[in-house]
Design an enzyme around this catalytic site. Structure first.
Site, short mmCIF file in Angstrom:
data_model
loop_
_atom_site.label_atom_id
_atom_site.label_comp_id
_atom_site.label_asym_id
_atom_site.label_seq_id
_atom_site.Cartn_x
_atom_site.Cartn_y
_atom_site.Cartn_z
N ALA A 74 40.03 59.06 17.28
CA ALA A 74 38.72 58.54 16.87
C ALA A 74 37.99 59.52 15.96
O ALA A 74 37.35 59.11 15.00
CB ALA A 74 37.88 58.19 18.09
N THR A 75 38.08 60.81 16.24
CA THR A 75 37.34 61.78 15.42
C THR A 75 37.78 61.68 13.96
O THR A 75 36.93 61.66 13.05
CB THR A 75 37.56 63.21 15.97
OG1 THR A 75 37.11 63.25 17.32
CG2 THR A 75 36.80 64.24 15.14
N ASN A 154 29.58 56.29 25.75
CA ASN A 154 30.55 56.98 26.58
C ASN A 154 29.93 57.58 27.85
O ASN A 154 30.59 57.68 28.87
CB ASN A 154 31.23 58.08 25.76
CG ASN A 154 30.25 58.96 25.03
OD1 ASN A 154 29.47 58.47 24.20
ND2 ASN A 154 30.25 60.24 25.31
N GLN A 182 34.93 53.52 23.32
CA GLN A 182 34.79 53.25 24.75
C GLN A 182 34.86 51.77 25.09
O GLN A 182 34.87 51.41 26.27
CB GLN A 182 33.46 53.82 25.27
CG GLN A 182 33.40 55.33 25.29
CD GLN A 182 34.38 55.97 26.28
OE1 GLN A 182 34.93 55.31 27.17
NE2 GLN A 182 34.60 57.26 26.12
N HIS A 204 43.99 57.55 23.50
CA HIS A 204 43.93 58.24 24.80
C HIS A 204 42.76 57.80 25.69
O HIS A 204 42.65 58.24 26.84
CB HIS A 204 43.93 59.76 24.62
CG HIS A 204 42.61 60.38 24.26
ND1 HIS A 204 41.76 60.89 25.20
CD2 HIS A 204 42.01 60.58 23.06
CE1 HIS A 204 40.70 61.41 24.59
NE2 HIS A 204 40.82 61.21 23.29
N THR A 243 53.16 61.97 7.21
CA THR A 243 54.21 61.26 7.95
C THR A 243 53.62 60.63 9.19
O THR A 243 52.89 61.28 9.94
CB THR A 243 55.33 62.24 8.32
OG1 THR A 243 55.87 62.77 7.11
CG2 THR A 243 56.43 61.57 9.12
N CYS A 329 33.08 66.31 25.65
CA CYS A 329 33.22 66.98 24.37
C CYS A 329 32.15 68.05 24.17
O CYS A 329 32.27 68.92 23.34
CB CYS A 329 33.12 65.97 23.23
SG CYS A 329 34.28 64.64 23.41
#
Ligand SMILES: *Cc1c(COP(=O)(O)O)cnc(C)c1O
Length: 384
Positions: A74-75, A154, A182, A204, A243, A329
């Site tokens: 997401a970042t 979140n 979320q 994740h 890649t 975070c």
């Protein structure tokens, strides 16, 4: 009982679903091909698998496969969306509107852009965590190039009125970016219905692997002009060179496929477990819930211990239950949560808040055990 604490921190990260791991494994071994190799079957198989994953990802959010770009999470998707849209503009003519309860992964990008001279309006939220739509309308200027708001918070689980926000943006011909990290996999997210232009999410947080995510970019006219962050190779229709992380993408695809099939049943199960937890806590008038119950993700409860010993209860509870006191975070710092203070909580109250976030592997037994631990903690705190 194992020695491990009970895991109620699914909003921080989730374990991979065993079916996701199983789907990924061959791509570390026999199916190791590069999805960009066009001259042999190793490459073809990798590419085919990536495209199957892309379809599963698109289907979950009601997008089309060519609207999906794979990223490292997401970042990265957030950086690609925001910087990709606004950086081509002249800074003096660029204005962005967002909200105070956004994730740091979003707010930090805006802070950086502000340091480059771009003007940013961060609107407050109400005490229930929801935005004031009139304030949004009033904040729009002729220079506004982007409006952003998350799908669900979140820390508190508050679900935002995304469709209404997107409609306001659309009325003014401004792209609307939504951080749905979320929400995807937890509640029904439909980019068409919600009229979202750009939306990110992460594997994740939905039982897929770490280091893989996606960005939805709506195909519309006029076309959204997004400049890539990375150059070199032109992968992902030039939006994200490098890649492809084939095992990760296959994992995200599988995670989306599973989420789609279990979402309805799982969200009901989690809602009832979360409410079981809350029913035992909220009869104590010293415990309050952040956000309105009917406005929350089914798996989240963010509560404040008004008890002066709140902090000790949290410390005690943390020995037995993996919970979060704010955003993981930012947990390296001990600042009170910017989300809770934006909702009007004092710094002391925010420091006495904890987030329970339940997930696919949470059992009723674990919730009953957690309630016992909390009650014990409360009883001990009265004695000290
Ligand atoms: C976890 C999270 C992110 C960051 O996702 P990564 O994939 O870990 O980079 C961004 N926004 C929200 C709302 C999150 O919960």
């Amino acid at each position: 009982m194992t020695n491990y604490p009970i895991y109620l921190d699914y909003n921080a990260t989730t374990p991979c679903d065993p079916l996701v791991v199983e789907a990924m494994l061959p791509f570390f071994g026999i199916h190791f091909g590069n999805a960009a190799s066009k001259t042999h079957s190793y490459g073809w198989l990798a590419e085919e698998s990536v495209e199957i994953a892309r379809e599963n990802v698109a289907t979950l959010i009601n997008a089309t496969p060519n609207e999906i770009v794979f990223t490292s999470g997401a970042t990265e998707s957030i950086n690609l969306a925001i910087r990709g849209i606004v950086e081509p503009y002249n800074v003096a003519e660029t204005h962005i509107i967002t909200f105070a309860t956004e994730h740091k992964a979003v707010l930090d990008v805006y802070q950086y852009l502000q340091s480059k001279g771009i003007s940013i309006t961060i609107l407050p939220v109400q005490s229930d965590g929801l935005p004031n739509l009139e304030e949004l309308e009033n904040a729009i200027t002729p220079n506004t190039k982007l409006i952003s708001m998350m799908y669900a918070n979140n820390e508190t689980g508050v679900i935002m009125p995304v469709k209404q926000l997107a409609n306001i943006a659309q009325k003014h011909h401004i792209p609307f970016f939504c951080d749905a990290t979320q929400a995807v996999g937890k509640i029904h997210v439909d980019v068409k219905l919600d009229e979202i232009d750009i939306m990110c999410f992460s594997a994740h947080k939905m039982y897929g692997p770490k280091g893989c995510g996606a960005l939805f970019i709506r195909k519309k006219s006029p076309k959204l002009n997004i400049q890539p962050l990375l150059y070199g190779g032109g992968h992902e229709r030039k939006m994200r060179s490098g890649t492809l992380n084939v095992p990760g993408i296959v994992g995200l695809g599988k995670a989306c496929e599973i989420s789609k099939s279990v979402l309805l049943e799982e969200s009901k199960r989690l809602l009832s477990l979360r409410n079981l937890l809350l029913n035992h806590l909220l009869d104590d008038k010293n415990i309050i819930l952040n956000g309105e119950l009917n406005q929350l993700l089914p798996n989240v409860a963010n509560i404040v211990f008004m008890n002066p010993k709140g902090n000790e209860i949290i410390k005690w509870l943390s020995k037995y239950v993996a919970i979060s006191s704010g955003s993981a975070c930012t947990s390296a710092s001990i600042e009170p949560s910017h989300v809770l203070t934006a909702m009007g909580l004092s710094e002391t109250m925010a420091a006495n808040a904890i987030r329970f976030s339940l997930g696919r592997f949470t059992s009723e037994e674990e919730i009953i055990q957690t309630i016992k631990y909390i009650k014990e903690g409360l009883a001990i705190s009265i004695k000290i």
